[in-house]
Design an enzyme around this catalytic site. Structure first.
Site, PDB file in Angstrom:
ATOM      1  CB  ALA A 113       2.291  -0.229   3.411  1.00  0.00           C
TER       2      ALA A 113
ATOM      3  CB  SER B 159       6.430  -1.496   2.124  1.00  0.00           C
ATOM      4  OG  SER B 159       5.842  -1.107   0.791  1.00  0.00           O
ATOM      5  CG  ASP B 160       0.478  -5.014   0.931  1.00  0.00           C
ATOM      6  OD1 ASP B 160       0.637  -5.021  -0.038  1.00  0.00           O
ATOM      7  OD2 ASP B 160      -0.334  -5.697   1.474  1.00  0.00           O
ATOM      8  CE1 TYR B 161       0.210  -1.486  -6.430  1.00  0.00           C
ATOM      9  CE2 TYR B 161      -0.802   0.598  -5.352  1.00  0.00           C
ATOM     10  CZ  TYR B 161      -0.308  -0.147  -6.445  1.00  0.00           C
ATOM     11  OH  TYR B 161      -0.580   0.381  -7.555  1.00  0.00           O
TER      12      TYR B 161
END
Ligand code: BGC
Length: 721
Positions: A267, A263-265
């Site tokens: 997210a 995942s992104d930060y």
């Protein structure tokens, strides 16, 4: 380890231990860490307890820390499963190369790969196992600050450069301690946020998505990228990290991706804020169902996943599959045998900022600069006595741009340093004139700058945007020069017409007035460590500018979106751009076309396109059209030219772009030299996504052209049978 051994390792793991493999946290939770992070740091985490089961760590400083992290973890983990250490190594680690958008303007895949190769050597020595690179989002709106992180507005370029980076960074064998794994991002369409505002939602037809956004990620997946990062944005209503169609259907089934999704930060946690998850536990469920293997930094999986599995909401099978993907990646990297991978203090000393890396950084900065205008001012004469260097960037080291590693600017060569290296005898006067910050309206330094300009033989005006005004979370609703820099430019140019303007910026700026008055205008973007040397060599002709815009520069922000590969309306504006023509597709108060079009860029020499030929007038689906372009260096200097090949499908079942770049090649020619550049065009390049969302080519007439966008110089027709 064999796959069988990995499976038995998995079988022996507790539920908590399995979940741990899917958790990533900031290195700062374990070690004091000054590296920048891009999101909320959040509450204090149960770091020591977590360390026992943790799977991966984000961002640390050096080999010493990398080893310490790994050692501490291995001592605590009864299974002795090594950590994955990840970092954003985007355009260099200690040696900083030009920002990706600049690299796109280089139109040179090999040069992009060369920079990535050197970044890989520094990053692996630092102890990095995975880099969050390449970023290949199609970006067509300068308001979006992250446009600096991508290569182009054209997905074909992003795909080619991204694939080149993946291949060189990962190498043939990831277990080689100098190789690191690539995480492609941000999947998908992160570069098309509504209103150009970062993290914003994207509404887009599937046809448009497949035509202009997905191909670049796919090119990187096809090149073997081992990880992919879903984007923050909601795509057609569903945030990517929870988007089952995007992840399970397109990525895994259609493209056959078998690597790790991270995942992104935060997210996963943000699914709650976005309003598709009721709470954090629900968010964990959604992300797991969409096949997101690792949860970056906010502990949603850590806190909720085991419970979800115990309750049967997430199956143990799904959990095992995700853990196996992570274990396989660790195994591919050879971490079970060598958990420190390339981390080495000696190697760091040997490779950081070594002469070879600096040399490439300088060449890259030179070959990615775009000469936008030159009324005979450049190159400057070397016998110049007195040089005035004016502007907020005159003495600045902030020439690296977003995603350069904190502290890297101390190694950056400033403009005065670069000029002195080249012309030690010349007298150099510097004046800041004004600041570059948004809202900095202090005019106090302008008079002194004007005086310095008057007394000089040559003036360099270094203006632009502060380096942290583009990048993540740096959107603007206006993309003009900040503060009073335009006033400074007017006064300085009026005081001395022998002025060259250098622009430092990470997004396309709308500078029509500057472009009108500047005798010479050189777009430097953020050139990185060797900035000063590259600028000096370009200004005095030791290097010949050869960059071409990989994204158009607008007259004004109101023109967005303005893709170079636009389609025709039923009422295209006839004649030259400028004056409105009633009831045609135009603005009453400005041109349709960009200030500088995609593919444009000048040189100190002049290239003449003499001939465009095809080997036949029609091709069948299995054939290949041979295209040859003959050009000559008609000027007096050696130079490089990017030969660009554009396609137009005359008639199709859906409207097609009036110009679509399908290939490019950069060539170098001595004065007077002539060459023929050859391209092969196949049926595959004639395909598009039709209304039913199928990729097809349709028989009929096509045009092939060379030149640059909005200025196609030579055209030939051919037919697909
Ligand atoms: C960015 C990513 C980056 C990640 C880790 C996020 O905020 O969107 O591009 O890889 O942080 O630093």
């Amino acid at each position: 380890m064999t796959d069988h051994e990995l499976k038995s390792l998995l079988e022996g793991m507790t539920l908590e231990e399995k979940v741990g493999q899917l958790v990533q946290c900031n290195a700062g939770n374990f070690i004091s860490n000054s590296m920048g992070i891009t999101g909320p740091d959040g509450e204090a985490l149960p770091a020591e307890e977590m360390n026992r089961v943790l799977g991966s760590v984000l961002t640390f400083e050096n080999a010493e820390q990398a080893k310490a992290l790994q050692e501490k973890h291995l001592a605590a983990d009864r299974n002795r499963i090594p950590l994955l250490l990840m970092m954003d190594v985007i355009h260099g680690l200690r040696t900083t190369y030009p920002i990706p958008l600049a690299m796109g303007c280089g139109f040179d895949d090999a040069l992009t790969a060369e920079c990535a190769d050197m970044a890989r050597r520094e990053a692996s020595a630092c102890g990095v196992h995975v880099t969050f690179n390449p970023m290949v989002d199609t970006a067509r709106d300068a308001r979006w600050g992250r446009i600096m992180e991508t290569y182009s507005e054209e997905p074909m370029i992003n795909g080619r450069m991204g694939a080149a980076i993946v291949k060189i960074t990962q190498g043939k064998n990831l277990a080689d301690p100098e190789n690191i794994a690539c995480c492609v991002k941000h999947y998908a369409a992160y570069g098309a946020p509504e209103a150009g505002r970062d993290y914003n939602a994207v509404e887009m037809s599937e046809r448009q998505l497949r035509e202009s956004y997905l191909p670049a990620y796919k090119a990187c997946v096809d090149a073997g990228a081992r990880l992919i990062m879903p984007s923050f944005n909601a795509l057609n209503g569903i945030p990517s990290v929870a988007n089952q169609w995007l992840m399970n259907q397109v990525l895994r089934k259609e493209w056959g991706f078998d690597g790790v999704v991270i995942s992104d930060y935060d997210a996963v946690g943000e699914l709650v804020t976005q309003g598709v998850a009721a709470d954090a536990k629900d968010a964990a469920r959604l992300a797991m169902e969409a096949g997101c293997d690792i949860d970056m930094v906010k502990n949603i999986y850590y806190e909720h996943l085991a419970e979800l599995v115990r309750e049967g909401i997430v199956t143990e099978e799904a959990l095992n599959a995700a853990v196996m993907r992570v274990l396989r990646l660790k195994n591919e990297l050879g971490l079970f045998e060598n958990p420190y991978h390339g981390a080495s203090e000696e190697k760091e000393k040997a490779v950081y900022l070594c002469p070879a890396h600096r040399e490439t950084a300088r060449r890259a900065a030179e070959e990615t600069a775009v000469l936008l205008k030159n009324e005979g001012v450049l190159p400057f004469r070397k016998d110049v006595k007195r040089i005035a260097l004016i502007g907020p960037f005159a003495e600045s080291r902030q020439l690296n741009g977003f995603w350069s590693r904190p502290g890297a600017e101390q190694y950056t060569v400033t403009l005065p340093e670069g000029i002195r290296n080249l012309l030690p005898e010349a007298e150099l006067v510097t004046e800041k004139g004004c600041g570059a910050d948004l809202g900095d309206m202090d005019r106090g330094g302008i008079e002194a700058a004007v005086r310095a300009a008057k007394e000089a033989d040559a003036v360099i005006l270094a203006i632009g945007e502060p380096e942290y005004d583009s990048g993540e979370g740096r959107s603007r609703s206006d993309v003009t020069l900040p503060g009073v820099q335009m006033e400074l430019a007017e006064r300085v140019i009026a005081a001395n017409p022998n002025t060259a303007v250098l622009l430092f910026n990470g997004r396309p700026l709308a500078v029509p007035e500057l472009s009108r008055i500047a005798p010479a205008l050189l777009e430097m973007w953020y050139p990185g460590t060797e900035a000063g040397n590259a600028c000096a060599r370009l200004l005095w002709g030791d290097a010949n500018p050869c960059g071409k815009l990989s994204v158009g520069l607008p007259y004004s922000v109101g023109q967005y979106p303005m893709p170079y590969n636009r389609t025709n309306t039923g009422r295209p504006k006839p004649g030259p751009d400028g004056q409105p023509v009633p009831f045609t597709s135009c603005y009453l108060d400005g041109p349709n076309l960009p200030l500088y079009s995609f593919g444009y860029g000048l040189s100190y020499t002049r290239f003449e396109y003499e001939k465009l030929e095809t080997d036949r007038d029609s091709i069948g689906r299995e054939d290949c059209l041979q295209v040859s372009v003959t050009l000559r260096n008609a000027g007096e200097r050696r130079g490089k030219e990017t030969v660009q090949l554009y396609l137009r499908d005359r008639v199709a079942s859906v409207v097609r772009p009036i110009q679509q770049l399908i290939d490019y090649q950069k060539v170098e020619l001595a004065p007077g030299e002539r060459t023929t550049v050859r391209f092969r065009v196949t049926e595959k390049q004639l395909r598009f996504w039709n209304f039913a969302c199928r990729e097809v080519s349709e028989p009929g007439e096509f045009e092939i052209s060379c030149g640059w966008a909005d200025h196609l110089l030579l055209t030939r027709r051919f037919e697909l049978k």
